[in-house]
Structures are given as C-alpha cells and as structure tokens.
Design a protein around this motif. Sequence first.
Motif, mmCIF file in Angstrom:
data_model
loop_
_atom_site.group_PDB
_atom_site.id
_atom_site.type_symbol
_atom_site.label_atom_id
_atom_site.label_comp_id
_atom_site.label_asym_id
_atom_site.label_seq_id
_atom_site.Cartn_x
_atom_site.Cartn_y
_atom_site.Cartn_z
ATOM 1 N N UNK A 39 0.803 -1.226 0.000
ATOM 2 C CA UNK A 39 0.000 0.000 0.000
ATOM 3 C C UNK A 39 0.834 1.273 0.000
ATOM 4 N N UNK A 40 2.139 1.154 -0.153
ATOM 5 C CA UNK A 40 2.990 2.343 -0.081
ATOM 6 C C UNK A 40 2.654 3.393 -1.130
ATOM 7 N N UNK A 41 2.053 2.979 -2.234
ATOM 8 C CA UNK A 41 1.716 3.928 -3.294
ATOM 9 C C UNK A 41 0.491 4.774 -2.957
ATOM 10 N N UNK A 42 -0.246 4.404 -1.902
ATOM 11 C CA UNK A 42 -1.459 5.152 -1.546
ATOM 12 C C UNK A 42 -1.111 6.498 -0.926
ATOM 13 N N UNK A 43 -1.954 7.470 -1.155
ATOM 14 C CA UNK A 43 -1.817 8.780 -0.529
ATOM 15 C C UNK A 43 -2.478 8.703 0.844
ATOM 16 N N UNK A 44 -1.680 8.622 1.898
ATOM 17 C CA UNK A 44 -2.237 8.436 3.231
ATOM 18 C C UNK A 44 -2.562 9.750 3.934
ATOM 19 N N UNK A 45 -2.680 10.838 3.169
ATOM 20 C CA UNK A 45 -3.139 12.082 3.769
ATOM 21 C C UNK A 45 -4.649 12.040 3.968
ATOM 22 N N UNK A 46 -5.293 11.022 3.439
ATOM 23 C CA UNK A 46 -6.720 10.792 3.637
ATOM 24 C C UNK A 46 -6.883 10.059 4.965
ATOM 25 N N UNK A 47 -7.560 10.670 5.934
ATOM 26 C CA UNK A 47 -7.707 10.106 7.278
ATOM 27 C C UNK A 47 -8.390 8.742 7.246
ATOM 28 N N UNK A 48 -9.419 8.582 6.429
ATOM 29 C CA UNK A 48 -10.142 7.310 6.363
ATOM 30 C C UNK A 48 -9.216 6.207 5.872
ATOM 31 N N UNK A 49 -8.449 6.482 4.822
ATOM 32 C CA UNK A 49 -7.525 5.483 4.279
ATOM 33 C C UNK A 49 -6.441 5.151 5.304
ATOM 34 N N UNK A 50 -5.882 6.156 5.947
ATOM 35 C CA UNK A 50 -4.819 5.927 6.925
ATOM 36 C C UNK A 50 -5.327 5.102 8.104
ATOM 37 N N UNK A 51 -6.504 5.429 8.619
ATOM 38 C CA UNK A 51 -7.074 4.692 9.746
ATOM 39 C C UNK A 51 -7.396 3.264 9.346
ATOM 40 N N UNK A 52 -7.966 3.088 8.154
ATOM 41 C CA UNK A 52 -8.298 1.759 7.661
ATOM 42 C C UNK A 52 -7.043 0.909 7.513
ATOM 43 N N UNK A 53 -5.986 1.482 6.961
ATOM 44 C CA UNK A 53 -4.736 0.739 6.789
ATOM 45 C C UNK A 53 -4.157 0.345 8.142
ATOM 46 N N UNK A 54 -4.228 1.228 9.120
ATOM 47 C CA UNK A 54 -3.722 0.906 10.453
ATOM 48 C C UNK A 54 -4.514 -0.258 11.061
ATOM 49 N N UNK A 55 -5.829 -0.230 10.911
ATOM 50 C CA UNK A 55 -6.667 -1.316 11.432
ATOM 51 C C UNK A 55 -6.367 -2.620 10.701
ATOM 52 N N UNK A 56 -6.211 -2.529 9.399
ATOM 53 C CA UNK A 56 -5.960 -3.693 8.561
ATOM 54 C C UNK A 56 -4.671 -4.410 8.941
ATOM 55 N N UNK A 57 -3.682 -3.663 9.365
ATOM 56 C CA UNK A 57 -2.371 -4.252 9.635
ATOM 57 C C UNK A 57 -2.094 -4.434 11.129
ATOM 58 N N UNK A 58 -3.117 -4.286 11.966
ATOM 59 C CA UNK A 58 -2.990 -4.536 13.401
ATOM 60 C C UNK A 58 -3.614 -5.891 13.715
ATOM 61 N N UNK A 59 -2.932 -6.745 14.469
ATOM 62 C CA UNK A 59 -3.491 -8.069 14.766
ATOM 63 C C UNK A 59 -4.812 -7.978 15.532
ATOM 64 N N UNK A 60 -5.714 -8.892 15.226
ATOM 65 C CA UNK A 60 -6.955 -9.015 15.977
ATOM 66 C C UNK A 60 -6.664 -9.683 17.320
ATOM 67 N N UNK A 61 -7.574 -9.498 18.273
ATOM 68 C CA UNK A 61 -7.463 -10.227 19.530
ATOM 69 C C UNK A 61 -7.583 -11.719 19.232
ATOM 70 N N UNK A 62 -7.149 -12.558 20.157
ATOM 71 C CA UNK A 62 -7.230 -14.009 19.953
ATOM 72 C C UNK A 62 -8.672 -14.448 19.730
ATOM 73 N N UNK A 63 -9.605 -13.864 20.474
ATOM 74 C CA UNK A 63 -11.015 -14.222 20.340
ATOM 75 C C UNK A 63 -11.555 -13.833 18.957
ATOM 76 N N UNK A 64 -11.252 -12.608 18.505
ATOM 77 C CA UNK A 64 -11.706 -12.153 17.188
ATOM 78 C C UNK A 64 -11.020 -12.950 16.076
#
Length: 162
Positions: free
Chosen positions: A44-69
């Motif tokens: 995703x390095x080519x994405x323009x992460x000045x967009x808050x929604x995209x930046x937040x989504x990428x952070x969530x996407x690349x953060x591990x889920x809890x063991x239960x989730x």
Amino acid sequence: MANVVKPNAHTLTTAEIAALALSLAHMGSGPQALTARQGLRHAFEHLQLDDHVVATTLATLTTPLTAEAASRARVVADAITGQLVVRLHYRDAADRVTVREVDPVTCLVHRDHWYLVGMCRLRHGIRAFRFDRLIAVEPTTTPARPHVAERFLPFQRRRRAA
C-alpha cells in the motif's frame, strides 16, 4: 531471498485486498503474521495516506486481531472458502442480540473496524456485521448461495431503481 520489484505491478482489487486482510486477520500475532503485515503495508505504499479514512483503515488492517476475534475470523474464512452458511450471534448498536444465518461474501476493514459482509437470511438483504459485535460464529454444513464480492461493499451508496 533477493528483493524483486516488478515495474508494472497492478493495483490490488477490492476482492484481493479483502482476501489478504482476512488471511492476515486470523494469523494471530506470531513472527510470520508480523512479516505478512509488513508486506501488506509495502503493497500500500503507493497510496496517498493524507486521507484520514484510508490511513485509519490501513492501520486497522495491519494490526493483529485479539485471539477471540481471530478465532471468529478463522470460522468466517473457512465458511467463505467452503461456501457455507455461518450462524452469527450478533449484538447490534442498540444492544439487541439476534441469531442470524448468513451467506458470507467477504470481510473488509473500514476505519477502525473489521466487518463480515454477507447476505443475511433473517433480513433478506446484504448486511455488514462488525467483528467486535459478534458474540459467536458457528459453522454450518448448509451451502451458501454464491454472491460476487464487488457488488456488496456496504459503504457505497446504492443507486435506486427508477
């Protein structure tokens, strides 16, 4: 292993991103999962992460889920792959609990949350179920009806028939 760069690499499709994200979701937080998440960040390095929604989504996407989730994500991934219905015990935003049978279509991340997108047999329509509101996910042996993932992005406005 040498780094290989393809000069004309294409952008990932929505379905490819969803499949990669779901695969990463249930890997947990081990060493391979960390390396895989770093790889996804590089994709995703080519994405323009000045967009808050995209930046937040990428952070969530690349953060591990809890063991239960992550455990629930494994059941969902198996159901998507096996084209089987899942039974959800779901707590909605109003704190009501329902049990629903769902034809799972895909999973996605939007801002701070993971979602299962599927055809809800109770509501007879496409729905997005937040992972953090899933109380339980049960596999079934009921075949799911086929649905194309690109048609069911819940954050897009639908055109109404005239």
